[in-house]
Design an enzyme around this catalytic site. Structure first.
Site, PDB file in Angstrom:
ATOM      1  CD  GLU A 102      -3.077  -0.963   0.129  1.00 54.59           C
ATOM      2  OE1 GLU A 102      -3.103   0.065  -0.574  1.00 54.59           O
ATOM      3  OE2 GLU A 102      -3.889  -1.891  -0.011  1.00 54.59           O
ATOM      4  NE  ARG A 106      -3.913   2.780  -0.907  1.00 56.98           N
ATOM      5  CZ  ARG A 106      -5.181   2.632  -0.601  1.00 56.98           C
ATOM      6  NH1 ARG A 106      -5.928   3.672  -0.362  1.00 56.98           N
ATOM      7  NH2 ARG A 106      -5.729   1.430  -0.497  1.00 56.98           N
ATOM      8  CG  ASP A 235      -5.415  -7.650  -7.804  1.00 57.27           C
ATOM      9  OD1 ASP A 235      -4.365  -7.859  -7.187  1.00 57.27           O
ATOM     10  OD2 ASP A 235      -6.348  -6.966  -7.340  1.00 57.27           O
ATOM     11  CD  GLU A 369     -10.615  -2.328  -8.800  1.00 55.23           C
ATOM     12  OE1 GLU A 369     -11.819  -2.090  -8.494  1.00 55.23           O
ATOM     13  OE2 GLU A 369      -9.668  -2.110  -8.004  1.00 55.23           O
TER      14      GLU A 369
HETATM   15  C1  DMJ Z   1      -6.429   0.189  -5.179  1.00 56.02           C
HETATM   16  O1  DMJ Z   1      -5.690   0.501  -4.056  1.00 56.02           O
HETATM   17  C2  DMJ Z   1      -5.566  -0.445  -6.247  1.00 56.02           C
HETATM   18  O2  DMJ Z   1      -6.231  -0.392  -7.470  1.00 56.02           O
HETATM   19  C3  DMJ Z   1      -5.192  -1.871  -5.941  1.00 56.02           C
HETATM   20  O3  DMJ Z   1      -4.500  -2.466  -7.003  1.00 56.02           O
HETATM   21  C4  DMJ Z   1      -6.430  -2.670  -5.673  1.00 56.02           C
HETATM   22  N1  DMJ Z   1      -7.340  -2.060  -4.745  1.00 56.02           N
HETATM   23  C5  DMJ Z   1      -7.605  -0.653  -4.786  1.00 56.02           C
HETATM   24  C6  DMJ Z   1      -8.839  -0.235  -5.556  1.00 56.02           C
HETATM   25  O4  DMJ Z   1      -9.886  -1.078  -5.582  1.00 56.02           O
END
Ligand code: DMJ
Length: 480
Positions: A102, A106, A235, A369
């Site tokens: 995270e 971010r 993912d 998404e």
């Molecule tokens: C975001 O922090 C990013 O896209 C991450 O890859 C997956 N989850 C959240 C959004 O849903």
């Protein structure tokens, strides 16, 4: 000429939507500023801030995640406030337990994008200072980082919920883009070395049916259990393979090979067609399919789309079709709900298709998404349906998620009597609103040939090597 449904103006839709998304961003931002300034997220119902425990004592996640969105939307005053906060108040000397993933997507991603868009040295200094603090997480027997790191002491450990002290594929596999840029900016190869080491291990290790399971031991370097998912836990590892290739100006052949290899295994084992004709990505548990697709997995429409062009010539159209089919299915998960927003996960068994069957899967937390895939598919095909679908999502967000003091997630997309979760996620500002803005912008705003978006939608430039640099590298390699 399409006119704007919101203001009924006679402007072409693109101008009107640009203003609308600026307004949505400004509304989210102003409320964050008013009630939660310096905290990580806004709680829009109780009108206060949320800190949480994902960022190890770092603050201002919504500010860092908003910098580039404010900048590209031309919200200058708001951008300047954000910049000033980073300059004067972003304290990187925190001593808490952070999620490496995270903080990377971010904070590192947000600061890098702010630097590349504006050229402000301050962002570069901050991001290099932060990057250094993440390096101890790689001190494991294999170099595969653990999920949690104390940013002060550098001690790291695995999530308590991850089986047998394992690391998570979508976490250690989602560092590559940012770390390569940290090496670019610092001139220090250590960041690239760390992520290349992860890549090498993953490339070498035996993979069940060619698939990458979600859990790996950072001690032995072996898979811990055989759960494979294009949604949560897996993912963005796949996303970063194709984007590493694209960000390297298509020179990173290893990433390319691994991506198309993974796609082949995914198609052979996970991609399914429902009786109603919807294409979806199932999850795989040691060979048994779970016919469920998470909202998170809906990014894959866009991913397969951007990867189509560099696939084998005979597969290019096939990839584009597959991307369109997945995006269509994700759109169906929205249209089949009362609110026209999609659930956290939807299933293709138990009678229904593309709908949540469990109470616990019915929520929507402002995730990006599905809109992300609309944006990529629009850029790749210019089929107007993607803008129409994006517009439906905007109307639904306005109707069900806008509250008096910000935007909030909802607990049940299948009921019109909204129960709000009281959280304006920072990814709503960095991703959802940015992708909407880009969906309705001209293609030359952050063109896909020049920029890749990290998994939090922070744009990073494609790294182009000059011929001189190439020759120098070649000379160096041949003399070694
Ligand atoms: C975001 O922090 C990013 O896209 C991450 O890859 C997956 N989850 C959240 C959004 O849903």
């Amino acid at each position: 000429m399409l006119t704007c449904a919101f203001c009924s103006s006679l402007f072409p839709l693109v101008f009107c939507t640009a203003m609308l998304f600026q307004q949505m961003m400004k509304f989210s931002w102003d409320n964050y500023k008013r009630y939660a300034w310096g905290k990580n997220e806004l709680r829009p119902l109780t009108r206060n801030g949320h800190i949480g425990n994902m960022f190890g004592g770092l603050r201002g996640a919504s500010i860092i995640d908003s910098l580039d969105t404010l900048y590209i939307m031309g919200l200058t005053e708001e951008y300047n406030d954000a910049k000033e906060w980073v300059q004067t108040s972003l304290d990187l000397n925190s001593n808490g337990e952070a999620s490496l993933f995270e903080v990377n997507i971010r904070y590192v991603g947000g600061l890098l994008a702010a630097y590349y868009l504006t050229g402000e040295e301050m962002y570069k200094n901050k991001v290099l200072e932060l990057g250094e603090k993440l390096l101890p997480a790689f001190n494991t027997p294999t170099g595969i980082p653990r999920g949690v790191i104390n940013l002060g002491s550098g001690t790291s450990w695995s999530w308590g919920w991850a089986s047998a002290g394992s690391s998570i594929l979508a976490e250690f596999g989602t560092l590559h883009l940012e770390f390569v840029h940290l090496s670019e900016l610092s001139g220090n190869p250590v960041y690239t070395e760390k992520v290349m080491n992860i890549r090498k291990l993953l490339n070498k290790i035996e993979k069940p049916h060619g698939l990458y399971p979600n859990f790996l031991s950072p001690v032995s370097g072996n898979w811990v259990q055989h759960h494979v998912s294009i949604g949560g836990l897996g993912d963005s590892f796949y996303e970063y393979l194709i984007k590493s290739y694209l960000m390297s100006d298509k020179t990173d052949g290893e990433a390319k090979k691994m991506y198309y290899g993974a796609m082949e295994a995914i198609e052979a084992n996970l991609v399914q067609k429902s009786p109603g004709g919807l294409t979806y990505m199932a999850e795989w548990r040691g060979g048994i399919l779970d016919h469920k697709m998470g909202h998170l997995a809906c990014f894959s429409g866009g991913m397969i789309g951007i990867g189509a062009d560099d696939g084998a010539p005979e597969k290019r159209q096939h990839f584009l079709d597959l991307a369109a089919e997945i995006t269509h299915t994700c759109h169906e998960s929205y249209t089949r709900s009362a609110t026209k927003l999609g659930p956290e996960a939807f299933r293709f068994d138990g009678g229904g298709e593309a709908t949540a069957t469990r109470l616990s899967d019915r929520y929507y937390i402002l995730r990006p998404e599905v809109i992300e895939s609309y944006m990529y598919m629009w850029r790749l095909t210019h089929d107007p349906k993607y803008r129409e679908w994006g517009w439906e999502a905007v109307e639904a967000l306005e109707q069900h998620c806008r509250v008096e003091s910000g935007f909030s997630g909802i607990r049940d997309v299948y009921t019109m009597t909204a129960s709000h979760d009281n959280m304006q996620q920072s990814f709503f500002l960095s991703e959802t609103l940015k992708y909407l803005y880009l969906l309705f912008s001209d293609d030359d705003l952050l063109p896909l040939e020049d920029w890749v978006f990290n998994t939090e939608a922070h744009p990073l430039p494609v790294i182009r090597r000059s011929c001189a640099q190439d020759e120098a590298t070649q000379d160096k390699t041949s003399s070694e």
